[in-house]
Design an enzyme around this catalytic site. Structure first.
Site, PDB file in Angstrom:
ATOM      1  N   ALA A  61     -15.433  -3.172  -4.180  1.00  0.00           N
ATOM      2  CA  ALA A  61     -16.351  -3.136  -5.315  1.00  0.00           C
ATOM      3  C   ALA A  61     -16.645  -4.548  -5.811  1.00  0.00           C
ATOM      4  O   ALA A  61     -15.955  -5.507  -5.467  1.00  0.00           O
ATOM      5  CB  ALA A  61     -15.747  -2.303  -6.435  1.00  0.00           C
ATOM      6  N   GLY A 106     -13.333  -0.139  -1.904  1.00  0.00           N
ATOM      7  CA  GLY A 106     -14.484   0.720  -1.677  1.00  0.00           C
ATOM      8  C   GLY A 106     -14.974   0.676  -0.243  1.00  0.00           C
ATOM      9  O   GLY A 106     -15.515   1.665   0.262  1.00  0.00           O
ATOM     10  N   GLU A 109     -12.791   3.061   1.560  1.00  0.00           N
ATOM     11  CA  GLU A 109     -13.167   4.410   1.120  1.00  0.00           C
ATOM     12  C   GLU A 109     -14.464   4.869   1.772  1.00  0.00           C
ATOM     13  O   GLU A 109     -14.621   6.051   2.101  1.00  0.00           O
ATOM     14  CB  GLU A 109     -13.277   4.448  -0.400  1.00  0.00           C
ATOM     15  CG  GLU A 109     -11.915   4.352  -1.084  1.00  0.00           C
ATOM     16  CD  GLU A 109     -12.014   4.139  -2.578  1.00  0.00           C
ATOM     17  OE1 GLU A 109     -11.452   4.944  -3.329  1.00  0.00           O
ATOM     18  OE2 GLU A 109     -12.657   3.152  -3.013  1.00  0.00           O
ATOM     19  N   GLU A 129      -6.466  -1.776  -4.733  1.00  0.00           N
ATOM     20  CA  GLU A 129      -6.763  -1.607  -6.166  1.00  0.00           C
ATOM     21  C   GLU A 129      -5.533  -1.757  -7.050  1.00  0.00           C
ATOM     22  O   GLU A 129      -5.636  -2.192  -8.205  1.00  0.00           O
ATOM     23  CB  GLU A 129      -7.396  -0.223  -6.406  1.00  0.00           C
ATOM     24  CG  GLU A 129      -8.809  -0.062  -5.867  1.00  0.00           C
ATOM     25  CD  GLU A 129      -8.858   0.391  -4.418  1.00  0.00           C
ATOM     26  OE1 GLU A 129      -9.945   0.738  -3.956  1.00  0.00           O
ATOM     27  OE2 GLU A 129      -7.795   0.394  -3.748  1.00  0.00           O
TER      28      GLU A 129
END
Length: 255
Positions: A61, A106, A109, A129
């Site tokens: 992110a 991300g 993911e 994270e």
């Protein structure tokens, strides 16, 4: 555009293009959702490759953007974040992630949303994270555990460590490791081969596996049974069986 969709020979390539690291800011997330839904609905797209370019898949992110968000802002944004990734996971066609360089946070993911992951030999994947005082928020706690098992998922999520390509292959996080220069070529070839298959049967197979994983075995078998019977109403089933009887296995050509 930070994300593009190009179609060739039945394969749609969803390409992240936000140099230098393909950080997944809000605009990129929203564009990703838009193009995933477009790929899902286009008849000329029969399989999909998700690619970040030759150097990096996606490093996660946009932390500078996230730093400015408080609890209220993330309550509002959190579902939209997940929805952008879920749109990729729910493309009712075969999806392969072509993973080069970093696929972190991300980015990892997003790779988890594919049906198959081909990684470069220099790829590094992970869910870091926890090092920000957070947990994965775009499906990582759920899709990673389903893919590699809860113990291995907790190892990666609790520590935030990066996994090199060879370990990723060993634990089932990726499905194939190839030289970096060949990642996209091999991903496209995998998708192109499946793009020639029976589209509805492939959709049925994907939805049966995915939906079955979310429920008990009896419900999963019912899902499979309904799709299996339903395919007997399709032209592809007629073509496939006729070809088998007349020409032998594996020679059917589907529209």
């Amino acid at each position: 555009m930070t994300v593009t969709l190009e179609v060739s020979a039945g394969v749609g390539t969803i390409r992240l293009d936000r140099p230098p690291m393909n950080a997944l800011d809000i605009a990129t997330q929203d564009r990703l959702k838009e193009l995933a839904e477009e790929a899902a609905g286009r008849d000329d797209v029969r399989a999909v490759v998700v690619h970040g370019g030759e150097k990096v898949f996606a490093a996660g992110a946009d932390i500078k953007e996230m730093q400015l968000m408080d609890h209220t802002a993330m309550v509002v944004r959190g579902k939209a974040l997940q929805d952008s990734f879920t749109a990729v996971a729910r493309i009712p066609k075969p999806v392969v992630a072509a993973v080069t360089g970093y696929a972190l946070g991300g980015g990892c993911e997003l790779a988890l949303c594919a049906d198959f992951r081909i990684a470069a030999d220099n790829a590094k994947l992970g869910q870091p994270e926890i090092l920000l005082g957070l947990i994965p928020g775009a499906g990582g706690t759920q899709r990673l555990a389903r893919l590699v098992g809860p113990s291995k998922a907790k190892d990666l999520i609790f520590t935030g460590r990066h996994v090199k390509a060879d370990e990723a292959l060993a634990i089932g996080l990726v499905d194939r490791v190839v030289p970096a220069a060949e990642v996209y070529e091999q991903a496209h070839a995998w998708a192109a081969k499946l793009a020639q298959g029976p589209a509805l049967a492939l959709r049925a197979a994907k939805e049966s596996v995915d939906a079955g994983l979310e429920t008990d075995i009896d419900t999963g078998l019912a899902i499979e049974r309904n799709w299996f019977a339903g395919l007997f109403a399709t032209e592809d089933r007629e073509r496939g069986m006729r070809s088998f009887v007349e020409e032998g296995p594996g020679k059917a050509k589907f529209l």
